[in-house]
Design a protein around this motif. Structure first.
Motif: not given
Length: 264
Positions: A103, A124-125, A225, A229
Protein backbone atom coordinates in the motif's frame (compact mmCIF):
# COMPACT_ATOMS: atom_id res chain seq x y z
CA UNK A 1 -2.62 29.33 -1.78
CA UNK A 2 -2.17 29.17 1.99
CA UNK A 3 1.07 30.91 3.05
CA UNK A 4 1.20 31.18 6.83
CA UNK A 5 4.68 32.60 7.30
CA UNK A 6 5.15 35.86 9.18
CA UNK A 7 6.28 38.38 6.56
CA UNK A 8 6.66 41.24 9.06
CA UNK A 9 10.29 40.47 9.99
CA UNK A 10 11.88 43.10 7.78
CA UNK A 11 13.45 42.50 4.40
CA UNK A 12 14.57 38.96 5.16
CA UNK A 13 11.06 37.96 6.22
CA UNK A 14 9.58 39.49 3.07
CA UNK A 15 12.13 37.74 0.86
CA UNK A 16 11.36 34.38 2.46
CA UNK A 17 7.66 35.05 1.98
CA UNK A 18 8.27 35.64 -1.74
CA UNK A 19 10.26 32.39 -2.02
CA UNK A 20 7.41 30.53 -0.31
CA UNK A 21 4.88 32.01 -2.72
CA UNK A 22 6.90 31.18 -5.83
CA UNK A 23 7.47 27.61 -4.64
CA UNK A 24 3.79 27.16 -3.71
CA UNK A 25 2.66 27.56 -7.32
CA UNK A 26 4.49 24.38 -8.30
CA UNK A 27 5.28 25.88 -11.72
CA UNK A 28 6.93 28.98 -13.21
CA UNK A 29 4.88 32.00 -12.16
CA UNK A 30 4.38 35.49 -13.59
CA UNK A 31 4.80 38.73 -11.66
CA UNK A 32 1.10 39.54 -12.06
CA UNK A 33 0.13 36.22 -10.42
CA UNK A 34 2.37 36.87 -7.44
CA UNK A 35 1.06 40.40 -7.11
CA UNK A 36 -2.56 39.25 -6.80
CA UNK A 37 -2.24 38.21 -3.14
CA UNK A 38 1.14 39.68 -2.17
CA UNK A 39 1.04 41.40 1.25
CA UNK A 40 3.26 44.27 0.12
CA UNK A 41 3.26 46.93 -2.66
CA UNK A 42 4.05 46.29 -6.30
CA UNK A 43 7.39 48.12 -6.15
CA UNK A 44 8.48 46.13 -3.08
CA UNK A 45 7.56 42.82 -4.68
CA UNK A 46 9.44 43.72 -7.86
CA UNK A 47 12.55 44.75 -5.89
CA UNK A 48 12.51 41.53 -3.87
CA UNK A 49 12.13 39.39 -6.98
CA UNK A 50 15.02 41.18 -8.68
CA UNK A 51 17.29 40.72 -5.65
CA UNK A 52 16.40 37.05 -5.26
CA UNK A 53 17.03 36.44 -8.96
CA UNK A 54 20.43 38.17 -8.78
CA UNK A 55 21.37 36.00 -5.82
CA UNK A 56 20.41 32.80 -7.64
CA UNK A 57 17.56 32.02 -5.27
CA UNK A 58 15.10 32.51 -8.13
CA UNK A 59 15.50 31.96 -11.87
CA UNK A 60 13.89 34.42 -14.27
CA UNK A 61 12.88 33.34 -17.79
CA UNK A 62 13.13 36.38 -20.07
CA UNK A 63 11.14 34.78 -22.87
CA UNK A 64 8.18 33.76 -20.74
CA UNK A 65 8.44 36.43 -18.06
CA UNK A 66 8.25 33.86 -15.25
CA UNK A 67 10.01 33.15 -11.98
CA UNK A 68 10.93 29.72 -10.62
CA UNK A 69 13.15 28.41 -7.80
CA UNK A 70 16.80 29.00 -8.68
CA UNK A 71 19.67 26.54 -8.55
CA UNK A 72 21.14 28.12 -5.41
CA UNK A 73 17.84 27.51 -3.63
CA UNK A 74 17.71 23.96 -4.99
CA UNK A 75 21.21 23.24 -3.64
CA UNK A 76 20.24 24.63 -0.24
CA UNK A 77 17.06 22.54 -0.25
CA UNK A 78 19.01 19.37 -0.97
CA UNK A 79 21.45 20.15 1.84
CA UNK A 80 18.60 20.82 4.27
CA UNK A 81 16.86 17.60 3.22
CA UNK A 82 20.02 15.60 3.88
CA UNK A 83 20.78 17.23 7.24
CA UNK A 84 17.36 17.92 8.79
CA UNK A 85 14.97 15.44 7.19
CA UNK A 86 14.22 11.93 8.37
CA UNK A 87 14.01 10.79 4.76
CA UNK A 88 17.62 9.70 4.10
CA UNK A 89 17.74 7.64 7.29
CA UNK A 90 14.23 6.23 6.93
CA UNK A 91 14.54 5.29 3.25
CA UNK A 92 15.48 1.59 3.59
CA UNK A 93 12.78 1.02 6.20
CA UNK A 94 10.14 2.71 4.06
CA UNK A 95 11.22 0.52 1.15
CA UNK A 96 10.89 -2.60 3.27
CA UNK A 97 7.50 -1.54 4.65
CA UNK A 98 6.24 -0.71 1.18
CA UNK A 99 7.23 -4.13 -0.14
CA UNK A 100 5.62 -5.86 2.83
CA UNK A 101 2.22 -4.12 2.73
CA UNK A 102 1.81 -3.22 -0.95
CA UNK A 103 0.00 0.00 0.00
CA UNK A 104 0.98 3.68 -0.09
CA UNK A 105 3.49 4.61 2.62
CA UNK A 106 4.11 8.16 3.85
CA UNK A 107 6.83 9.70 6.00
CA UNK A 108 6.07 13.09 7.52
CA UNK A 109 7.36 15.69 9.95
CA UNK A 110 5.68 18.69 11.61
CA UNK A 111 6.41 22.13 10.19
CA UNK A 112 4.81 25.07 11.94
CA UNK A 113 1.95 22.91 13.18
CA UNK A 114 1.30 21.48 9.72
CA UNK A 115 2.29 18.18 8.10
CA UNK A 116 5.28 18.22 5.78
CA UNK A 117 5.44 15.05 3.67
CA UNK A 118 9.13 14.24 3.30
CA UNK A 119 8.93 10.89 1.52
CA UNK A 120 6.40 8.57 -0.08
CA UNK A 121 6.17 5.09 -1.58
CA UNK A 122 3.31 4.38 -3.95
CA UNK A 123 1.12 1.31 -3.65
CA UNK A 124 1.40 -1.63 -6.04
CA UNK A 125 -1.74 -0.13 -7.55
CA UNK A 126 -1.19 3.62 -7.02
CA UNK A 127 -4.01 5.81 -5.74
CA UNK A 128 -4.59 9.46 -6.70
CA UNK A 129 -4.30 11.53 -3.53
CA UNK A 130 -3.14 14.90 -2.22
CA UNK A 131 0.07 13.83 -0.53
CA UNK A 132 3.43 14.07 -2.29
CA UNK A 133 6.93 14.55 -0.93
CA UNK A 134 7.44 18.26 -0.34
CA UNK A 135 3.75 19.06 0.08
CA UNK A 136 2.33 20.59 3.25
CA UNK A 137 -1.02 19.40 4.58
CA UNK A 138 -3.21 19.82 7.67
CA UNK A 139 -2.29 17.99 10.86
CA UNK A 140 -5.74 17.70 12.46
CA UNK A 141 -7.31 15.52 9.76
CA UNK A 142 -4.45 13.29 8.58
CA UNK A 143 -3.20 10.11 10.21
CA UNK A 144 0.44 11.21 10.34
CA UNK A 145 -0.59 14.63 11.63
CA UNK A 146 -2.65 13.25 14.49
CA UNK A 147 0.04 10.70 15.38
CA UNK A 148 2.52 13.55 15.74
CA UNK A 149 0.19 15.95 17.57
CA UNK A 150 -0.58 13.26 20.12
CA UNK A 151 3.06 13.00 21.13
CA UNK A 152 3.89 16.68 21.54
CA UNK A 153 4.19 18.10 25.03
CA UNK A 154 1.20 20.11 26.24
CA UNK A 155 2.55 23.55 25.34
CA UNK A 156 3.68 22.48 21.87
CA UNK A 157 0.37 20.73 21.24
CA UNK A 158 -1.60 23.83 22.28
CA UNK A 159 0.48 25.93 19.89
CA UNK A 160 0.03 23.46 17.03
CA UNK A 161 -3.73 23.18 17.53
CA UNK A 162 -4.01 26.97 17.50
CA UNK A 163 -2.52 26.92 14.00
CA UNK A 164 -5.09 24.53 12.51
CA UNK A 165 -7.75 25.85 10.14
CA UNK A 166 -10.44 23.37 11.29
CA UNK A 167 -11.86 23.37 7.78
CA UNK A 168 -14.36 20.58 7.11
CA UNK A 169 -12.83 18.70 4.17
CA UNK A 170 -15.31 15.80 4.37
CA UNK A 171 -18.31 14.86 6.53
CA UNK A 172 -15.85 12.91 8.73
CA UNK A 173 -13.50 15.81 9.53
CA UNK A 174 -13.10 16.77 13.19
CA UNK A 175 -13.53 20.54 13.31
CA UNK A 176 -12.96 21.61 16.93
CA UNK A 177 -9.90 21.61 19.20
CA UNK A 178 -11.95 20.03 21.99
CA UNK A 179 -12.89 16.99 19.91
CA UNK A 180 -9.32 16.69 18.67
CA UNK A 181 -7.88 16.73 22.19
CA UNK A 182 -10.13 13.82 23.12
CA UNK A 183 -8.99 11.87 20.07
CA UNK A 184 -5.33 12.62 20.81
CA UNK A 185 -5.73 11.02 24.23
CA UNK A 186 -7.03 7.87 22.56
CA UNK A 187 -4.13 7.90 20.10
CA UNK A 188 -1.59 8.15 22.92
CA UNK A 189 -3.24 5.23 24.68
CA UNK A 190 -3.45 2.92 21.66
CA UNK A 191 -0.16 3.95 20.04
CA UNK A 192 -1.50 4.65 16.56
CA UNK A 193 -3.78 7.07 14.72
CA UNK A 194 -6.40 6.78 12.01
CA UNK A 195 -7.52 8.94 9.12
CA UNK A 196 -11.13 7.89 8.58
CA UNK A 197 -11.72 9.71 5.27
CA UNK A 198 -11.15 12.97 7.14
CA UNK A 199 -8.97 14.76 4.60
CA UNK A 200 -9.96 13.15 1.30
CA UNK A 201 -13.15 11.22 0.51
CA UNK A 202 -12.48 7.52 0.03
CA UNK A 203 -8.95 7.64 1.51
CA UNK A 204 -8.11 6.17 4.91
CA UNK A 205 -4.93 5.23 6.76
CA UNK A 206 -3.23 4.05 9.92
CA UNK A 207 -0.22 5.96 11.29
CA UNK A 208 2.38 5.74 14.04
CA UNK A 209 4.85 8.29 15.41
CA UNK A 210 8.62 7.97 15.22
CA UNK A 211 9.81 8.58 18.78
CA UNK A 212 13.32 8.96 20.16
CA UNK A 213 14.54 6.87 23.11
CA UNK A 214 13.38 9.65 25.46
CA UNK A 215 9.97 9.97 23.81
CA UNK A 216 10.66 13.01 21.66
CA UNK A 217 8.42 13.08 18.61
CA UNK A 218 10.51 13.16 15.41
CA UNK A 219 7.98 12.29 12.71
CA UNK A 220 5.39 9.73 11.67
CA UNK A 221 4.81 6.96 9.14
CA UNK A 222 1.47 5.88 7.67
CA UNK A 223 0.04 3.11 5.53
CA UNK A 224 -2.72 4.45 3.29
CA UNK A 225 -5.38 2.83 1.12
CA UNK A 226 -8.89 3.46 -0.18
CA UNK A 227 -12.31 2.36 1.04
CA UNK A 228 -12.85 0.73 -2.35
CA UNK A 229 -10.00 -1.69 -1.64
CA UNK A 230 -11.31 -2.62 1.77
CA UNK A 231 -12.44 -1.37 5.20
CA UNK A 232 -10.12 0.31 7.65
CA UNK A 233 -10.03 -2.90 9.68
CA UNK A 234 -8.08 -4.54 6.86
CA UNK A 235 -5.35 -1.92 7.18
CA UNK A 236 -5.00 -2.78 10.86
CA UNK A 237 -3.38 -6.09 9.92
CA UNK A 238 -0.37 -4.01 8.87
CA UNK A 239 0.06 -2.50 12.35
CA UNK A 240 2.84 -4.96 13.39
CA UNK A 241 4.86 -4.16 10.25
CA UNK A 242 4.23 -0.43 10.70
CA UNK A 243 5.36 -0.63 14.33
CA UNK A 244 8.49 -2.50 13.27
CA UNK A 245 9.28 0.16 10.66
CA UNK A 246 8.99 3.13 13.03
CA UNK A 247 11.04 1.31 15.67
CA UNK A 248 13.79 0.58 13.15
CA UNK A 249 13.80 4.21 12.00
CA UNK A 250 14.00 5.36 15.61
CA UNK A 251 16.86 2.93 16.22
CA UNK A 252 18.85 4.32 13.30
CA UNK A 253 18.23 7.83 14.67
CA UNK A 254 19.85 6.99 18.00
CA UNK A 255 22.98 9.02 17.24
CA UNK A 256 21.21 11.54 15.01
CA UNK A 257 19.55 14.79 16.09
CA UNK A 258 17.85 17.73 14.44
CA UNK A 259 20.24 20.71 14.58
CA UNK A 260 18.01 22.55 17.10
CA UNK A 261 16.61 19.56 18.99
CA UNK A 262 19.58 17.99 20.73
CA UNK A 263 18.62 16.10 23.82
CA UNK A 264 20.47 16.66 27.05
Amino acid sequence: MNIQRDSADGTVGKALDVLDRVAAFGRPVRFSELLEDAPFPKATLYRLLQTLAKQGMLAYDDDRGTYAPGMRLVRMAHAAWAQSSLAPIARPHLDELSRAVGETVHLAQLDGGQVLYVDKRNAVRPLPMFSEAGKVGPAYCTGVGKAMLAHLDEAACDKALARQSWHRFTPHTVTTPEAMRAELETIRAQGHAYDREEHEPGIHCIAMPVLSATGRMLGAVSVTSSVERGPLAELERHLPKLKQAVEHIAGDLHDWRFPDQREG
